[in-house]
Design an enzyme around this catalytic site. Structure first.
Site, PDB file in Angstrom:
ATOM      1  N   HIS A  61       0.830  -1.206   0.000  1.00 18.98           N
ATOM      2  CA  HIS A  61       0.000   0.000   0.000  1.00 18.98           C
ATOM      3  C   HIS A  61       0.866   1.258   0.000  1.00 18.98           C
ATOM      4  O   HIS A  61       0.623   2.189  -0.772  1.00 18.98           O
ATOM      5  CB  HIS A  61      -0.932   0.003   1.216  1.00 18.98           C
ATOM      6  CG  HIS A  61      -2.155  -0.821   1.020  1.00 18.98           C
ATOM      7  ND1 HIS A  61      -2.100  -2.127   0.616  1.00 18.98           N
ATOM      8  CD2 HIS A  61      -3.483  -0.537   1.180  1.00 18.98           C
ATOM      9  CE1 HIS A  61      -3.326  -2.610   0.532  1.00 18.98           C
ATOM     10  NE2 HIS A  61      -4.189  -1.669   0.864  1.00 18.98           N
ATOM     11  N   HIS A  86       0.841  -2.252   8.890  1.00 22.04           N
ATOM     12  CA  HIS A  86       2.226  -2.691   8.751  1.00 22.04           C
ATOM     13  C   HIS A  86       3.116  -2.142   9.873  1.00 22.04           C
ATOM     14  O   HIS A  86       2.741  -1.240  10.621  1.00 22.04           O
ATOM     15  CB  HIS A  86       2.799  -2.286   7.389  1.00 22.04           C
ATOM     16  CG  HIS A  86       2.089  -2.924   6.234  1.00 22.04           C
ATOM     17  ND1 HIS A  86       2.381  -4.190   5.791  1.00 22.04           N
ATOM     18  CD2 HIS A  86       1.089  -2.457   5.423  1.00 22.04           C
ATOM     19  CE1 HIS A  86       1.599  -4.487   4.757  1.00 22.04           C
ATOM     20  NE2 HIS A  86       0.799  -3.445   4.518  1.00 22.04           N
TER      21      HIS A  86
END
Length: 423
Positions: free
Chosen positions: A200, A294
């Site tokens: 992303h 993340h």
């Protein structure tokens, strides 16, 4: 007794020898105020009146330029710094959960997951139309010199995202033994723990930088209209302009450019507004990725890869002369260069006696309020002006005036010396 007034515009279609056709009987210059622009000679044509709609569109374009063309080097530094700082804080101090923390939020589902598709939706037509215009309708040059940039950017997007998946599958493991692959582990309802480089963050930064670079042809795009108008005037009056970037185009290229610019500019502006809005959305979604998804190292590595890819292509590869594809904005003419309005400096010997009495390198002028305004240009390099307009229109005229002033000044000095000797 009052006599009959003479008409302001006698009948120019009268017979030869009649008073109305005689130049001696005219009390005005032939042609008059109703002479058409195409008949005028010796003066540059002025721009057409700007409509309210055009002013509003240009205002929106200006705001979009301010947004998308924010200092790119500084933006890259902010990307890296934010990825590190915000991610470190998020690893140790969890941020409050918001709508953007949900992986099924509207923006994540319909924009980020297909982010490269949205980017191509705006970039591809913008690149094709703008490049086709500045190459004067040369579709072969457009396809060979400009379109490959999109192919290269798509290749890097595909290569890096696939590599991230390979790394995660190769160096990860399932929370439950007996599952060797990520797909089988997830299908069974278990968790797969691995080094998941943030795809992303990579897609958002990569897309933002591509949008910024590919939008650069819009810079000074409005000047093309002025260049076309001035070059048409120069060619109709057989004048040679050493500054107009269109002077090297042949007549066919000029016609193509004039037609394409008029037809495609509204579409190009609309696409640019969409690109600016999309780039702003990517920045907002990147903040959400920094906050909620993340680990820090995974996001920083993906950001570094995206920035290195951008630097290699748009800062090293494309600007290198002789290599294809070319940088955005390159075409059959160069319209993004600043053209000096007065391309020569005033000779130092043009300075008058008043100039020698000024102190410092900055000269002063008097503004409308009667206060001294500093120009920032040494007095001996200022161009003589009258009512704000330069007195000279060519270097030859300036040099002739300089020589005349210098000879006159030398004559006065000799007269003063002669008077001193006689006294």
């Amino acid at each position: 007794m009052a006599t009959k007034r003479r008409p302001l515009r006698p009948n120019l279609g009268g017979t030869a020898g009649s008073p109305s056709s005689s130049g001696s009987n005219m009390n005005f210059r032939p042609g008059g105020p109703d002479i058409t622009r195409s008949e005028a000679r010796g003066t540059r044509p002025t721009a057409a009146p700007t409509s309210i709609r055009e002013i509003l569109v240009m205002g929106v374009i200006h705001l979009c330029k301010k947004t998308i063309f924010f200092n790119t080097d500084l933006k890259v530094a902010l990307y890296l710094g934010s990825l590190f700082v915000i991610s470190v804080i998020g690893d140790f101090v969890p941020f409050p959960k918001t709508y953007f923390a949900r992986s099924d939020n509207l923006f994540n589902q319909y924009f980020v997951k297909i982010g490269w598709g949205w980017t191509l939706l705006f970039v591809v037509p913008f690149l094709v139309l703008s490049a086709y215009t500045i190459t004067c309708g040369d579709h072969k040059r457009m396809l060979r010199h400009h379109f490959p940039r999109i192919v290269i950017a798509t290749f890097f997007w595909f290569f890096w995202t696939k590599l991230f998946n390979v790394v995660e599958n190769s160096y990860g493991r399932c929370t439950t033994k007996g599952y060797a692959t990520k797909s089988s582990c997830l299908k069974a309802g278990h968790l797969w723990k691995g080094f998941d480089i943030s795809g992303h963050a990579f897609i958002l930064i990569h897309s933002s930088l591509v949008l910024i670079e590919e939008a650069r042809p819009i810079i000074r795009w409005e000047t093309i209209k002025e260049h076309i108008r001035n070059e048409r005037h120069n060619r109709s009056t057989a004048e040679n302009s050493g500054t107009n970037p269109l002077r090297t185009l042949n007549e066919e290229q000029m016609r193509s450019l004039q037609f394409l610019y008029k037809r495609l500019t509204p579409i190009i502006r609309t696409l640019f507004i969409g690109m600016a809005a999309l780039q702003l959305l990517w920045d907002i979604m990147l903040v959400g990725t920094m906050l909620y998804y993340h680990r820090m190292i995974e996001k920083v590595i993906s950001g570094i890869i995206a920035i290195l890819t951008w630097y290699f292509t748009y800062r090293f590869w494309y600007p290198t002369p002789g290599l294809l594809p070319e940088a955005p904005g390159n075409g059959s003419f160069s319209y993004q260069r600043e053209i000096p309005t007065f391309p020569f400096k005033r000779p130092s010997h043009l300075s008058t006696g008043a100039a020698t009495t000024s102190s410092g390198s900055n000269s002063s002028r008097t503004n409308l309020n009667g206060k001294a305004a500093t120009t920032g240009v040494p007095r001996d390099q200022q161009i003589p002006t009258f009512m704000g307009m330069p007195l000279f229109t060519s270097p030859k005229a300036a040099s002739a005036a300089a020589n005349l002033l210098m000879s006159d000044q030398q004559k006065r000095e000799r007269d003063r010396e002669q008077q001193t000797l006689e006294s």
